[in-house]
Scaffold this motif. Structure first.
Motif, PDB file in Angstrom:
ATOM      1  N   THR A 167       0.837  -1.202   0.000  1.00 14.45           N
ATOM      2  CA  THR A 167       0.000   0.000   0.000  1.00 14.45           C
ATOM      3  C   THR A 167       0.869   1.249   0.000  1.00 14.45           C
ATOM      4  N   SER A 168       1.990   1.186   0.703  1.00 14.11           N
ATOM      5  CA  SER A 168       2.793   2.401   0.838  1.00 14.11           C
ATOM      6  C   SER A 168       3.521   2.812  -0.419  1.00 14.11           C
ATOM      7  N   PHE A 169       3.912   1.821  -1.223  1.00  9.00           N
ATOM      8  CA  PHE A 169       4.819   2.168  -2.314  1.00  9.00           C
ATOM      9  C   PHE A 169       4.300   1.822  -3.696  1.00  9.00           C
ATOM     10  N   ARG A 170       3.058   1.422  -3.790  1.00  5.99           N
ATOM     11  CA  ARG A 170       2.590   0.988  -5.105  1.00  5.99           C
ATOM     12  C   ARG A 170       2.531   2.140  -6.105  1.00  5.99           C
ATOM     13  N   GLU A 171       2.458   3.356  -5.579  1.00 11.78           N
ATOM     14  CA  GLU A 171       2.395   4.501  -6.504  1.00 11.78           C
ATOM     15  C   GLU A 171       3.769   4.935  -6.996  1.00 11.78           C
ATOM     16  N   VAL A 172       4.816   4.402  -6.382  1.00 12.14           N
ATOM     17  CA  VAL A 172       6.159   4.811  -6.765  1.00 12.14           C
ATOM     18  C   VAL A 172       6.510   4.191  -8.111  1.00 12.14           C
ATOM     19  N   PRO A 173       6.943   5.004  -9.052  1.00 13.20           N
ATOM     20  CA  PRO A 173       7.330   4.414 -10.346  1.00 13.20           C
ATOM     21  C   PRO A 173       8.522   3.482 -10.192  1.00 13.20           C
ATOM     22  N   VAL A 174       8.435   2.352 -10.872  1.00 11.23           N
ATOM     23  CA  VAL A 174       9.516   1.373 -10.841  1.00 11.23           C
ATOM     24  C   VAL A 174      10.042   1.197 -12.257  1.00 11.23           C
ATOM     25  N   VAL A 175      11.323   1.303 -12.398  1.00  2.00           N
ATOM     26  CA  VAL A 175      11.968   1.132 -13.701  1.00  2.00           C
ATOM     27  C   VAL A 175      12.845  -0.110 -13.638  1.00  2.00           C
ATOM     28  N   ILE A 176      12.748  -0.924 -14.664  1.00  3.05           N
ATOM     29  CA  ILE A 176      13.550  -2.147 -14.712  1.00  3.05           C
ATOM     30  C   ILE A 176      14.712  -1.942 -15.673  1.00  3.05           C
ATOM     31  N   MET A 177      15.870  -2.453 -15.285  1.00  7.01           N
ATOM     32  CA  MET A 177      17.034  -2.426 -16.180  1.00  7.01           C
ATOM     33  C   MET A 177      17.401  -3.856 -16.537  1.00  7.01           C
ATOM     34  N   SER A 178      17.802  -4.048 -17.756  1.00  2.00           N
ATOM     35  CA  SER A 178      18.257  -5.381 -18.124  1.00  2.00           C
ATOM     36  C   SER A 178      19.270  -5.305 -19.249  1.00  2.00           C
ATOM     37  N   SER A 179      20.211  -6.234 -19.222  1.00  2.00           N
ATOM     38  CA  SER A 179      21.185  -6.268 -20.306  1.00  2.00           C
ATOM     39  C   SER A 179      20.620  -6.986 -21.526  1.00  2.00           C
ATOM     40  N   GLU A 180      19.460  -7.612 -21.341  1.00  2.00           N
ATOM     41  CA  GLU A 180      18.898  -8.396 -22.442  1.00  2.00           C
ATOM     42  C   GLU A 180      17.571  -7.824 -22.909  1.00  2.00           C
ATOM     43  N   ASN A 181      17.466  -7.737 -24.190  1.00  2.00           N
ATOM     44  CA  ASN A 181      16.315  -7.125 -24.841  1.00  2.00           C
ATOM     45  C   ASN A 181      15.296  -8.215 -25.170  1.00  2.00           C
ATOM     46  N   VAL A 182      14.626  -8.699 -24.150  1.00  2.00           N
ATOM     47  CA  VAL A 182      13.696  -9.811 -24.352  1.00  2.00           C
ATOM     48  C   VAL A 182      12.273  -9.271 -24.278  1.00  2.00           C
ATOM     49  N   LEU A 183      11.575  -9.354 -25.367  1.00  2.00           N
ATOM     50  CA  LEU A 183      10.238  -8.756 -25.439  1.00  2.00           C
ATOM     51  C   LEU A 183       9.277  -9.292 -24.383  1.00  2.00           C
ATOM     52  N   THR A 184       9.311 -10.603 -24.183  1.00  2.00           N
ATOM     53  CA  THR A 184       8.388 -11.186 -23.203  1.00  2.00           C
ATOM     54  C   THR A 184       8.699 -10.650 -21.815  1.00  2.00           C
ATOM     55  N   ARG A 185       9.973 -10.458 -21.566  1.00  2.00           N
ATOM     56  CA  ARG A 185      10.386  -9.929 -20.272  1.00  2.00           C
ATOM     57  C   ARG A 185       9.875  -8.508 -20.099  1.00  2.00           C
ATOM     58  N   ILE A 186      10.062  -7.725 -21.145  1.00  2.00           N
ATOM     59  CA  ILE A 186       9.618  -6.330 -21.105  1.00  2.00           C
ATOM     60  C   ILE A 186       8.112  -6.275 -20.873  1.00  2.00           C
ATOM     61  N   ASP A 187       7.380  -7.081 -21.645  1.00  2.00           N
ATOM     62  CA  ASP A 187       5.917  -7.090 -21.517  1.00  2.00           C
ATOM     63  C   ASP A 187       5.472  -7.465 -20.119  1.00  2.00           C
ATOM     64  N   ARG A 188       6.093  -8.498 -19.608  1.00  2.00           N
ATOM     65  CA  ARG A 188       5.749  -8.953 -18.257  1.00  2.00           C
ATOM     66  C   ARG A 188       5.899  -7.835 -17.236  1.00  2.00           C
ATOM     67  N   CYS A 189       7.014  -7.145 -17.355  1.00  2.00           N
ATOM     68  CA  CYS A 189       7.297  -6.083 -16.390  1.00  2.00           C
ATOM     69  C   CYS A 189       6.304  -4.932 -16.532  1.00  2.00           C
ATOM     70  N   LEU A 190       6.034  -4.585 -17.743  1.00  2.00           N
ATOM     71  CA  LEU A 190       5.089  -3.491 -17.953  1.00  2.00           C
ATOM     72  C   LEU A 190       3.700  -3.867 -17.468  1.00  2.00           C
ATOM     73  N   GLU A 191       3.315  -5.110 -17.737  1.00  2.00           N
ATOM     74  CA  GLU A 191       2.001  -5.571 -17.270  1.00  2.00           C
ATOM     75  C   GLU A 191       1.896  -5.548 -15.761  1.00  2.00           C
ATOM     76  N   GLU A 192       3.021  -5.784 -15.127  1.00  2.00           N
ATOM     77  CA  GLU A 192       3.026  -5.801 -13.678  1.00  2.00           C
ATOM     78  C   GLU A 192       3.089  -4.385 -13.115  1.00  2.00           C
ATOM     79  N   GLY A 193       3.213  -3.412 -13.975  1.00  2.00           N
ATOM     80  CA  GLY A 193       3.156  -2.022 -13.527  1.00  2.00           C
ATOM     81  C   GLY A 193       4.468  -1.253 -13.582  1.00  2.00           C
ATOM     82  N   ALA A 194       5.469  -1.822 -14.219  1.00  2.00           N
ATOM     83  CA  ALA A 194       6.722  -1.077 -14.350  1.00  2.00           C
ATOM     84  C   ALA A 194       6.496   0.148 -15.227  1.00  2.00           C
ATOM     85  N   GLU A 195       7.159   1.206 -14.841  1.00  2.00           N
ATOM     86  CA  GLU A 195       7.016   2.451 -15.588  1.00  2.00           C
ATOM     87  C   GLU A 195       7.794   2.397 -16.894  1.00  2.00           C
TER      88      GLU A 195
END
Lengths: 155, 286
Positions: free
Chosen positions: B148-176
């Protein structure tokens, strides 16, 4: 114009350009240089120093994993390669990074001989780069001691 | 464009001095609670990890409410140092931790730890590596979005690999956003956009965020690697005076390859490891 300084600056410029041209460094190294300033004059040298420490440790561990032909932990080696590839990419150590790409391929097919070759190569590459960058940083120091400024080099 | 650097000892000392006096000023004038858990989460910071600070302090000054505070999570020391520097150059205050578990601990989201003493820990952005031993960036993202306290905080994911499924998963989960490593200054400058746009400013806090953000033509959600930024930047943000706060795990930093336990977190707190489908390869048992 102080010709000694100018000569050193020229030397520096030529040297760093050659490192890029010979593929030792890529533009991520430039990014790091751009993050350095008067308040943090040793930023680049300290980051690369950490990177080289990292290399030594990862290589040592992977070497151990690859030692026994009957008992190679490829997952561990793969993990080491992944980390090495990541950090080499972050500092712009292009040749090291490229060896890691081949290294990973050997790992994926569990080719121990291939892995050993790549390990040897990555060990060589990081050491060569370490020497070259040490020379580069020494040149920087000489320029500063002679009262000059480090040239900004756009690659 | 810069003409070059002049790095005399004198100017370095001057910078350190002025930073130190600013720091003591903060300490004196601002009686805000420190943004640090009192449970000894700060372990000994090695000299090698205090790069580029110019200040010898181990503890950060109290948070200036106007300053943007970023929590950076990455198991790689090299990457941690670089991201910290990138963020500090863009005038962010940075707390860097080496694991998802440590991040949750810092945020006060670990169930068995006493919650931090202050009412609200001010974190404006969380930036995390994807592939980490123990808890991946994805799992950390989920836990943050569940809180509850931090769900509004934008979260950015970094990765060395450009994997579309990974990106999609993260965005679906709410990554900014999803940043491809190696992270560049232009990437970090762009992140400031989220902070001006999305951050809820309460109590009339003024956020003095510089408008010096890079223009970007394509959205961050790209399928190809980010184009290389130009080799020089036109202006260097003046360094903020905040010192680096780095939380390292109380066990020795553990790149996976060590014989010691690879995780920096107790097993009992671990959620299941990342799905093998994603190929995050850092969960190696010894």
């Amino acid at each position: 114009m102080n010709t000694a300084v100018a000569r050193l600056q020229r030397q520096f410029q030529d040297y760093i350009v050659s490192l890029y041209q010979q593929g030792f460094l890529d533009n991520q190294f430039t990014e790091l240089r751009n993050l350095q300033d008067e308040g943090t004059p040793d930023f680049v040298s300290e980051v690369v120093s950490l990177f080289f420490d990292d290399c030594a440790k990862l290589i040592k561990n992977m070497s151990r994993s690859l030692e026994q032909p009957e008992n190679v932990d490829f997952k561990q080696v793969d993990s080491g390669v992944h980390q090495l590839k990541g950090s080499s990419s972050s500092v712009g150590a292009r040749r090291v990074k490229n060896v890691c790409i081949s290294f990973k391929e050997c790992c994926d097919v569990q080719n121990r001989e291939g892995c050993l070759r790549c390990l040897q190569q990555v060990d060589y590459e990081y050491k060569v780069l370490k020497t070259k960058l040490q020379d580069l940083f020494k040149l920087e120091q000489r320029i500063l001691q002679a009262g000059g400024t480090i040239p900004q080099v756009d690659i | 464009n810069r003409n070059g650097w002049r790095r005399s000892r004198r100017s370095k000392a001057k910078t350190e001095l002025s930073s130190l006096s600013l720091v003591s000023l903060f300490s004196l004038l601002f009686c805000l609670q420190r943004a640090m858990p009192r449970d000894g989460a700060v372990s000994c910071i090695q000299r090698s990890e205090m790069i580029g600070i110019g200040i010898g302090e181990l503890e950060s000054p109290p948070l200036d409410s106007d300053q943007v505070h970023v929590l950076a999570v990455d198991d790689s020391l090299v990457d941690r140092i670089v991201i910290e520097r990138l963020l500090r150059i863009t005038s962010c205050k940075v707390t860097a931790v080496d694991s998802g578990w440590r991040a949750l601990e810092f945020l006060g989201l670990q169930e068995d730890k006493a919650s931090v003493e202050f009412d609200r820990l001010k974190v404006d952005l969380i930036i995390t590596d994807y592939c980490m031993p123990g808890m991946t960036g994805y799992e950390l993202l989920k836990k943050i979005k569940e809180s509850t306290s931090f769900r509004e905080v934008p979260v950015v994911i970094m990765s060395s690999e450009n994997v579309l499924t990974r990106i999609d998963r993260c965005l679906e989960e709410g990554a900014e956003d999803f940043l491809l490593k190696p992270v560049k200054l232009a990437d970090v400058k762009r992140l400031r956009n989220y902070l001006t746009r999305d951050v809820k400013v309460s109590d009339g806090n003024k956020r003095s965020i510089p408008e010096d953000v890079s223009r970007f033509s394509s959205p961050a959600l790209i399928t190809s690697p980010t184009p290389p930024s130009s080799s020089s930047i036109t202006s260097m943000e003046s360094l903020d005076s905040s010192s680096l706060v780095e939380f390292v795990s109380s066990s020795p930093p553990s790149p996976v390859v060590d014989d010691d336990s690879l995780t920096s977190s107790p097993e009992s707190l671990m959620s299941p490891v990342d799905s093998p489908i994603d190929g995050c390869r850092l969960d190696v048992d010894h």
